[in-house]
Motif scaffolding. Structure first.
Motif, PDB file in Angstrom:
ATOM      1  N   LEU A  34      68.455  46.397  14.596  1.00 17.04           N
ATOM      2  CA  LEU A  34      68.382  46.861  12.966  1.00 17.04           C
ATOM      3  C   LEU A  34      69.393  48.009  13.055  1.00 17.04           C
ATOM      4  CD1 LEU A  34      64.590  48.879  13.221  1.00 17.04           C
ATOM      5  CD2 LEU A  34      65.429  46.554  12.282  1.00 17.04           C
ATOM      6  N   PRO A  35      69.287  47.796  11.569  1.00 17.33           N
ATOM      7  CA  PRO A  35      71.210  48.885  11.243  1.00 17.33           C
ATOM      8  C   PRO A  35      71.328  50.222  12.025  1.00 17.33           C
ATOM      9  CG  PRO A  35      70.449  47.619   9.263  1.00 17.33           C
ATOM     10  CD  PRO A  35      69.150  47.593  10.338  1.00 17.33           C
ATOM     11  N   LEU A  36      72.279  50.492  11.604  1.00 16.79           N
ATOM     12  CA  LEU A  36      72.077  52.410  12.733  1.00 16.79           C
ATOM     13  C   LEU A  36      72.119  53.272  11.450  1.00 16.79           C
ATOM     14  CD1 LEU A  36      72.792  51.709  16.104  1.00 16.79           C
ATOM     15  CD2 LEU A  36      70.624  51.144  15.688  1.00 16.79           C
ATOM     16  N   GLU A  37      72.141  54.461  11.640  1.00 13.68           N
ATOM     17  CA  GLU A  37      72.922  55.511  10.661  1.00 13.68           C
ATOM     18  C   GLU A  37      72.659  56.725  11.740  1.00 13.68           C
ATOM     19  OE1 GLU A  37      69.557  56.820   7.307  1.00 13.68           O
ATOM     20  OE2 GLU A  37      71.566  56.387   6.176  1.00 13.68           O
ATOM     21  N   THR A  38      73.164  57.593  10.577  1.00 14.35           N
ATOM     22  CA  THR A  38      73.270  58.675  11.138  1.00 14.35           C
ATOM     23  C   THR A  38      73.207  60.007  10.405  1.00 14.35           C
ATOM     24  OG1 THR A  38      73.689  60.519  13.286  1.00 14.35           O
ATOM     25  CG2 THR A  38      75.383  59.061  12.816  1.00 14.35           C
ATOM     26  N   CYS A  39      72.672  61.010  10.285  1.00 11.36           N
ATOM     27  CA  CYS A  39      72.927  61.546   9.312  1.00 11.36           C
ATOM     28  C   CYS A  39      73.259  63.328   9.893  1.00 11.36           C
ATOM     29  CB  CYS A  39      71.254  61.704   7.864  1.00 11.36           C
ATOM     30  SG  CYS A  39      70.905  63.521   9.061  1.00 11.36           S
ATOM     31  N   ASP A  40      74.386  64.027   8.982  1.00 10.57           N
ATOM     32  CA  ASP A  40      74.517  65.435   9.266  1.00 10.57           C
ATOM     33  C   ASP A  40      74.932  66.537   8.245  1.00 10.57           C
ATOM     34  OD1 ASP A  40      75.227  67.574  11.055  1.00 10.57           O
ATOM     35  OD2 ASP A  40      76.509  66.294  11.928  1.00 10.57           O
ATOM     36  N   THR A  41      75.059  67.428   8.503  1.00 10.49           N
ATOM     37  CA  THR A  41      75.602  68.378   7.540  1.00 10.49           C
ATOM     38  C   THR A  41      77.130  68.632   7.094  1.00 10.49           C
ATOM     39  OG1 THR A  41      74.834  69.882   9.071  1.00 10.49           O
ATOM     40  CG2 THR A  41      73.354  69.455   7.514  1.00 10.49           C
ATOM     41  N   LEU A  42      77.783  69.223   6.208  1.00 11.64           N
ATOM     42  CA  LEU A  42      78.680  69.487   5.906  1.00 11.64           C
ATOM     43  C   LEU A  42      79.539  70.639   6.151  1.00 11.64           C
ATOM     44  CD1 LEU A  42      81.036  67.775   3.009  1.00 11.64           C
ATOM     45  CD2 LEU A  42      81.188  70.401   4.282  1.00 11.64           C
ATOM     46  N   ASN A  43      78.185  71.650   6.158  1.00 15.77           N
ATOM     47  CA  ASN A  43      78.078  72.443   6.753  1.00 15.77           C
ATOM     48  C   ASN A  43      77.458  72.651   7.593  1.00 15.77           C
ATOM     49  OD1 ASN A  43      75.934  72.787   5.107  1.00 15.77           O
ATOM     50  ND2 ASN A  43      76.582  75.306   4.320  1.00 15.77           N
ATOM     51  N   GLU A  44      76.364  73.607   7.865  1.00 14.06           N
ATOM     52  CA  GLU A  44      75.138  74.286   9.137  1.00 14.06           C
ATOM     53  C   GLU A  44      73.410  73.655   8.290  1.00 14.06           C
ATOM     54  OE1 GLU A  44      76.279  77.594  11.357  1.00 14.06           O
ATOM     55  OE2 GLU A  44      78.232  76.363  12.396  1.00 14.06           O
ATOM     56  N   ASN A  45      73.701  73.979   6.802  1.00  8.63           N
ATOM     57  CA  ASN A  45      72.189  73.816   6.552  1.00  8.63           C
ATOM     58  C   ASN A  45      72.609  72.667   6.258  1.00  8.63           C
ATOM     59  OD1 ASN A  45      70.418  77.051   6.239  1.00  8.63           O
ATOM     60  ND2 ASN A  45      72.719  76.716   7.006  1.00  8.63           N
ATOM     61  N   TRP A  46      71.088  72.220   5.604  1.00 13.99           N
ATOM     62  CA  TRP A  46      70.951  71.196   4.680  1.00 13.99           C
ATOM     63  C   TRP A  46      70.329  71.616   3.200  1.00 13.99           C
ATOM     64  CZ3 TRP A  46      71.199  66.626   7.343  1.00 13.99           C
ATOM     65  CH2 TRP A  46      70.750  66.261   8.588  1.00 13.99           C
ATOM     66  N   GLY A  47      69.544  72.560   3.195  1.00 13.76           N
ATOM     67  CA  GLY A  47      69.505  73.129   1.328  1.00 13.76           C
ATOM     68  C   GLY A  47      70.105  73.726   1.469  1.00 13.76           C
ATOM     69  N   PHE A  48      70.762  74.449   0.290  1.00 16.94           N
ATOM     70  CA  PHE A  48      71.408  75.756  -0.124  1.00 16.94           C
ATOM     71  C   PHE A  48      71.421  76.939   0.230  1.00 16.94           C
ATOM     72  CE2 PHE A  48      72.109  79.240  -2.691  1.00 16.94           C
ATOM     73  CZ  PHE A  48      73.804  79.140  -3.104  1.00 16.94           C
ATOM     74  N   ASN A  49      72.376  77.261   1.616  1.00 14.28           N
ATOM     75  CA  ASN A  49      72.032  78.046   2.243  1.00 14.28           C
ATOM     76  C   ASN A  49      73.151  79.591   1.436  1.00 14.28           C
ATOM     77  OD1 ASN A  49      72.008  80.776   3.999  1.00 14.28           O
ATOM     78  ND2 ASN A  49      70.220  79.386   5.438  1.00 14.28           N
ATOM     79  N   ILE A  50      73.214  80.682   1.419  1.00 17.24           N
ATOM     80  CA  ILE A  50      73.885  81.565   0.072  1.00 17.24           C
ATOM     81  C   ILE A  50      74.815  81.617   0.924  1.00 17.24           C
ATOM     82  CG2 ILE A  50      72.494  83.366   0.079  1.00 17.24           C
ATOM     83  CD1 ILE A  50      73.791  83.420  -3.213  1.00 17.24           C
ATOM     84  N   GLY A  51      74.103  81.625   2.989  1.00 17.73           N
ATOM     85  CA  GLY A  51      74.823  82.747   3.830  1.00 17.73           C
ATOM     86  C   GLY A  51      76.024  81.867   4.740  1.00 17.73           C
ATOM     87  N   ASP A  52      75.809  80.266   4.296  1.00 18.50           N
ATOM     88  CA  ASP A  52      76.803  79.763   5.206  1.00 18.50           C
ATOM     89  C   ASP A  52      77.354  79.074   4.628  1.00 18.50           C
ATOM     90  OD1 ASP A  52      77.101  77.633   7.174  1.00 18.50           O
ATOM     91  OD2 ASP A  52      75.155  76.157   6.880  1.00 18.50           O
ATOM     92  N   SER A  53      78.819  79.330   5.494  1.00 19.61           N
ATOM     93  CA  SER A  53      80.071  78.881   4.943  1.00 19.61           C
ATOM     94  C   SER A  53      80.766  78.305   5.896  1.00 19.61           C
ATOM     95  CB  SER A  53      80.983  80.020   4.585  1.00 19.61           C
ATOM     96  OG  SER A  53      80.497  81.328   3.544  1.00 19.61           O
ATOM     97  N   ASN A  54      80.085  77.887   6.465  1.00 22.47           N
ATOM     98  CA  ASN A  54      80.154  77.624   8.046  1.00 22.47           C
ATOM     99  C   ASN A  54      81.354  75.950   7.487  1.00 22.47           C
ATOM    100  OD1 ASN A  54      81.544  76.772  10.839  1.00 22.47           O
ATOM    101  ND2 ASN A  54      79.869  78.107  11.728  1.00 22.47           N
ATOM    102  N   TYR A  55      82.000  75.593   6.840  1.00 26.78           N
ATOM    103  CA  TYR A  55      82.259  74.038   6.134  1.00 26.78           C
ATOM    104  C   TYR A  55      83.156  73.072   7.161  1.00 26.78           C
ATOM    105  CZ  TYR A  55      81.057  76.263   1.827  1.00 26.78           C
ATOM    106  OH  TYR A  55      80.226  77.102   0.988  1.00 26.78           O
ATOM    107  N   LYS A  56      82.694  72.110   7.724  1.00 29.51           N
ATOM    108  CA  LYS A  56      83.262  71.285   8.645  1.00 29.51           C
ATOM    109  C   LYS A  56      85.071  71.537   7.519  1.00 29.51           C
ATOM    110  CE  LYS A  56      79.340  69.258  11.223  1.00 29.51           C
ATOM    111  NZ  LYS A  56      77.829  70.343  10.467  1.00 29.51           N
ATOM    112  N   SER A  57      85.984  70.554   8.246  1.00 29.25           N
ATOM    113  CA  SER A  57      87.469  70.281   7.939  1.00 29.25           C
ATOM    114  C   SER A  57      86.973  69.005   7.329  1.00 29.25           C
ATOM    115  CB  SER A  57      88.504  70.335   8.698  1.00 29.25           C
ATOM    116  OG  SER A  57      88.778  70.104   9.654  1.00 29.25           O
TER     117      SER A  57
END
Ligand code: FHN
Length: 441
Positions: free
Chosen positions: A278-301
């Motif tokens: 099968l084709p493969l996929e993996t998911c990840d977050t741009l900061n640390e949360n999936w849904g909007f989290n106002i306290g999360d500013s841990n963005y990946k560069s």
């Protein structure tokens, strides 16, 4: 009762259960030619945008807020009245996807709160009926995706914290005011399949359904054979992508992983099994949360994201990168600038990513390889010495150049392997790519 008299009825029950495919999937499934073609196209796309967006976004505390704060349904039912995404613009979202070099979107049509972000006739627990917005954003998004040539997949949570028929409840159960009884068969056959029928009928051709939540009741009979057959019958090319964290079952079209490369399990819930079919996929977050989290500013560069994409492609998989838009429909400018940078990087390096498959050299700390036709792309991610020694490959290397400026790269190939004289890394170069031209032996 003799042993035979006891065993025979039990066997019949077991055979009936497996034929029904409750636990093991769509056993007689033969993917259609359209489906096989869609799988190849999926693999070619390599990079997609994951979007977690729902009424939970209003509270700015992630998509699990209902569960994490142990809210009652009477409390949570107040939330849709505050969800009015007047700034939502499908055109802007799809334009951002394209600018980021992404080729598909997977969006939450409903998350574990069971709230349908689309116009559902199956239940009034949906955006059109319960919010002041009254419109169907998924329809607007689907139309825009079709216009701009972006594939759209619907995330669909099988786990439901709202519907009383999701009973017996699973591992995430708490007392939120639901009765201690419910009709599991009605939940699956009428409610869930009814909504899936809507998603596969009212939005034109879709990329597929991305399931999540079966892990809440791993031993339940999810009527998978029935649900998978329904999807494949309504849209044979639609891919079934289950995030159940287990070995793929018959009827599933893609194996997906969460926050890990295929075969890794740093997140603690992925299987080590990696499908070779099968084709493969993996998911990840741009900061640390999936849904909007106002306290999360841990963005990946941008550099982290680019390396992540390269490592994923080198592991023969797609990267589905998540953002959680604001409740008003806008996308955090911090996401936007980073995605634009990744898109610019891809406009130079995309040839070594799109349309490739994992290359012939096993990924290592030094980097990975990808391959397309007679080109092997050696992605040097973490190597400071001038010579890079790689294991032998079957094909004969006839030339080696850098991807950026096309400068010739010295190499030696013999039975022991391949040695490349890698040019020194330019300042802030995320990935040094050496393109090998190869000829089959
Ligand atoms: O519980 C969900 C979570 O909220 C999110 O949707 C992720 C995305 O892969 N999946 C679940 C956990 O496996």
């Amino acid at each position: 009762m003799t042993t035979a008299r006891f065993v025979r009825p039990l066997l019949l029950v077991l055979i009936a259960f497996f034929l029904a495919g409750g636990a093991i999937g769509q056993t007689d499934y033969q993917p259609s030619p359209e489906n096989l073609q869609a799988r190849r196209e999926f693999q070619d796309m390599k990079f997609g945008m994951f979007i977690h967006w729902g009424v939970y976004s209003v509270l700015g505390d992630g998509e699990w807020v209902l569960h994490n704060r142990k809210l009652t349904l009477d409390e949570y039912n107040r939330l849709p009245a505050f969800f009015d995404p007047e700034k939502f613009d499908a055109k802007t979202w799809v334009a951002l996807v394209k600018a980021a070099g992404m080729k598909y979107i997977t969006i939450t049509s409903r998350h574990h709160d069971g709230f349908a972000m689309f116009d559902s006739k199956v239940s009034n627990w949906n955006i059109v009926h319960r919010t002041p917005y009254k419109k169907d954003p998924l329809k607007m998004l689907a139309d825009e995706c079709h216009r701009q040539g972006i594939k759209l997949f619907f995330y669909y949570s099988q786990l439901d914290w709202h519907n009383p028929d999701y009973y017996p409840r699973g591992a995430t159960n708490w007392d939120n005011g639901r009765p201690d009884h419910g009709d599991w068969n009605a939940y699956l056959d009428t409610y869930m399949d009814g909504q899936l029928r809507e998603l596969l009928t009212n939005y034109g051709p879709i990329g597929g359904i991305w399931f999540d939540g079966m892990w809440d009741k791993p031993d339940a009979d999810w009527h998978l054979a029935k649900t998978y057959a329904l999807i494949h019958q309504l849209q044979p090319a639609a891919l079934i992508i289950p995030n159940h964290h287990q070995k793929p079952r018959p009827g599933e079209d893609v194996q997906t992983f969460e926050r890990d490369l295929p075969g890794e399990n740093t997140a603690g819930f992925n299987t080590n099994y990696v499908s070779v079919q099968l084709p493969l996929e993996t998911c990840d977050t741009l900061n640390e949360n999936w849904g909007f989290n106002i306290g999360d500013s841990n963005y990946k560069s941008p550099a982290e994201l680019e390396r992540r994409l390269v490592r994923t492609a080198g592991n023969n998989a797609n990267l589905l990168l998540n953002i959680g838009p604001y409740p008003n429909g806008e996308i955090d400018p911090q996401f936007v600038t980073r995605l634009h940078e990744v898109g610019e990087w891809l406009s130079q390096y995309g040839n070594s990513i799109y349309g490739t498959r994992g290359g012939p050299i096993p990924p290592g700390d030094w980097g990975v390889t990808t391959q397309k036709a007679d080109k092997i792309y050696v992605h040097v991610l973490n190597w400071s010495a001038p010579l890079l020694a790689l294991p032998p490959i079957a094909e004969k290397v006839t030339g080696a150049r850098t991807l950026g400026d096309g400068a010739a790269v010295e190499f030696t190939q013999n039975a022991d392997g391949l040695i490349l004289k890698v040019p020194a890394a330019k300042k802030e170069e995320v990935d040094r790519v050496v393109v090998l031209t190869v000829k089959g032996n």
